[in-house]
Design a protein around this motif. Structure first.
Motif, short mmCIF file in Angstrom:
data_model
loop_
_atom_site.label_atom_id
_atom_site.label_comp_id
_atom_site.label_asym_id
_atom_site.label_seq_id
_atom_site.Cartn_x
_atom_site.Cartn_y
_atom_site.Cartn_z
N PRO A 152 -12.37 -23.61 9.94
CA PRO A 152 -11.63 -24.14 11.11
C PRO A 152 -11.20 -23.01 12.05
N LEU A 153 -11.16 -23.33 13.33
CA LEU A 153 -10.73 -22.36 14.34
C LEU A 153 -9.23 -22.45 14.55
N THR A 154 -8.66 -21.42 15.16
CA THR A 154 -7.23 -21.37 15.43
C THR A 154 -6.98 -21.75 16.88
N ARG A 155 -6.16 -22.76 17.08
CA ARG A 155 -5.87 -23.23 18.44
C ARG A 155 -4.71 -22.44 19.04
N SER A 156 -4.80 -22.27 20.36
CA SER A 156 -3.75 -21.58 21.09
C SER A 156 -2.51 -22.46 21.18
N ALA A 157 -1.34 -21.84 21.06
CA ALA A 157 -0.09 -22.59 21.17
C ALA A 157 0.11 -23.10 22.59
N SER A 158 -0.38 -22.34 23.56
CA SER A 158 -0.28 -22.77 24.97
C SER A 158 -1.59 -22.39 25.66
N LYS A 159 -2.36 -23.39 26.01
CA LYS A 159 -3.68 -23.17 26.60
C LYS A 159 -3.54 -22.71 28.06
N PRO A 160 -3.98 -21.48 28.37
CA PRO A 160 -3.93 -21.01 29.77
C PRO A 160 -4.83 -21.86 30.66
N GLU A 161 -4.45 -22.00 31.92
CA GLU A 161 -5.25 -22.77 32.85
C GLU A 161 -6.65 -22.18 32.98
N GLY A 162 -7.65 -23.02 32.84
CA GLY A 162 -9.03 -22.59 32.98
C GLY A 162 -9.62 -21.97 31.74
N ALA A 163 -8.82 -21.75 30.71
CA ALA A 163 -9.32 -21.12 29.48
C ALA A 163 -9.54 -22.17 28.41
#
Length: 364
Positions: A185-196
């Motif tokens: 499994p991959l690790t998800r970002s706690a806060s997804k930056p715009e456009g990323a």
């Protein structure tokens, strides 16, 4: 040089090939080679992300390049099964649509085809080892690509495989990885930056991209002699700042890949990748020698502006219908490898010429 479609090889045939002095690293390595052909490759075409429910007119341009080999490297069809699996119907329908495409049929008639998969022909967006239908997906994939019942791929967990082409001094090894069947499994970002994208590099040291069996197989492959090695990964190997799926999501695994190439003294590696619905060429100078990753993705995804970071990028990045070719000029005293990105009409979108001698670790 044009040559007949690849014959299915047996271990006995491989042993004969080894007896010529070409493949001589032992029975285990020989058994790991799925196909052998003595025809010299000069043009290899490849592509990914081909929605079967949309027009696929780009096949005409691919066929026009007269490739000696075509590599289909993932999202060859789009099967996105709901959370509650419904069986084989979605796979059957998608492959039937691809199989009826006139351009695909023309390509198959013109040259051999080798393939690996990505998440959508695996059956679920961004899925890995946890996917419940991965064995069903594998059987459907192998059936569509007419893999023989005796092929090692019928007994493997995953669709990875390899092929060797050409005589000594003009030998191309093609390695098609499976970045789905065993992937952690991959690790998800706690806060997804715009456009990323939604992912960040994982710090888990036990996470795997390929799984133990495939890693051992790849190590065997890289022991075989070859002048040029095309390693197909459905996801990008070099670029990773975008936050979408890439080897950079599991940085320890990418380091392991680079280290393996170094330890095996495996010269001539060029990566090809897909997945991203864009085309670009990246180069990482931190490998044992410059490691190129040629990403070609999106047969029929339309045109759109794309702007995202990639400190390894050479030239432009474009989001237009595209495919790639790898051309090898063996004739000069110093052979060259040319990476060319093509658009819908076959026109040139980008090009990078590499001296084959540059893809070798320099001696201090």
């Amino acid at each position: 040089m044009r040559f007949a479609p690849l014959a299915r090889t047996t271990l006995g045939a491989l042993a004969l090939f080894g007896a010529s002095g070409c493949l001589s690293h032992g029975a285990a390595s020989l058994a790991a080679v799925d196909r052998v052909d003595d025809g010299t490759l000069r043009t290899i075409a490849f592509g990914s992300c081909a929605r079967e429910d949309k027009d696929q007119e780009i096949w005409d341009a691919i066929v026009a390049t007269e490739p000696d080999l075509f590599l289909f490297i993932g999202d060859n069809v789009y099967v996105d099964i709901p959370e509650i699996p419904t069986g084989r119907a979605e796979f059957d329908a998608a492959y039937a649509d691809l199989g009826a495409q006139p351009g695909w049929l023309a390509l198959k008639a013109s040259c051999p085809v080798l393939a690996t998969w990505d998440d959508h022909d695996f059956g679920k967006n961004d899925a890995g080892a946890e996917w419940a239908l991965k064995d069903v997906a594998q059987q459907e994939f192998l059936d569509f690509f007419e893999v023989s019942a005796s092929s090692p791929r019928r007994a493997r967990r995953g669709v990875y495989h390899s092929a060797v082409f050409g005589p000594y001094g003009r030998r191309v090894q093609v390695i098609l990885l499976d970045t789905r069947y065993h992937r952690s499994p991959l690790t998800r970002s706690a806060s997804k930056p715009e456009g990323a994208g939604p992912y960040v590099p994982s710090e888990r040291q036990n996470a795997t991209m390929l799984g133990d069996e495939q890693w051992a197989w790849l190590e065997d492959q890289l022991q075989l002699p070859a002048d040029l090695r095309i390693i197909a990964s459905s996801i990008q190997v070099v670029a990773s700042e975008h936050g979408w799926e890439a080897w950079g999501n599991l940085p320890a695994e990418r380091e392991r890949l680079y280290d393996l190439i170094d330890r095996a003294d495996a010269n001539g590696v060029v990566f090809i990748s897909g997945d991203r619905h864009l085309i670009e060429i990246s180069r990482d100078e931190d490998g044992p020698y410059p490691l190129y990753d040629f990403t070609s993705s999106g047969f029929n995804w339309g045109e759109d502006f794309v702007e995202e970071p990639n400190r390894f990028r050479l030239g432009p990045v474009l989001r237009v219908p595209n495919f790639g070719t790898i051309s090898i000029d063996w004739d000069p005293e110093a052979p060259t490898v040319t990476l060319t990105g093509h658009g819908l009409d076959g026109g040139v979108l980008m090009r990078e010429v590499i001296a084959l001698s540059a893809l070798t670790e320099s001696t201090p």
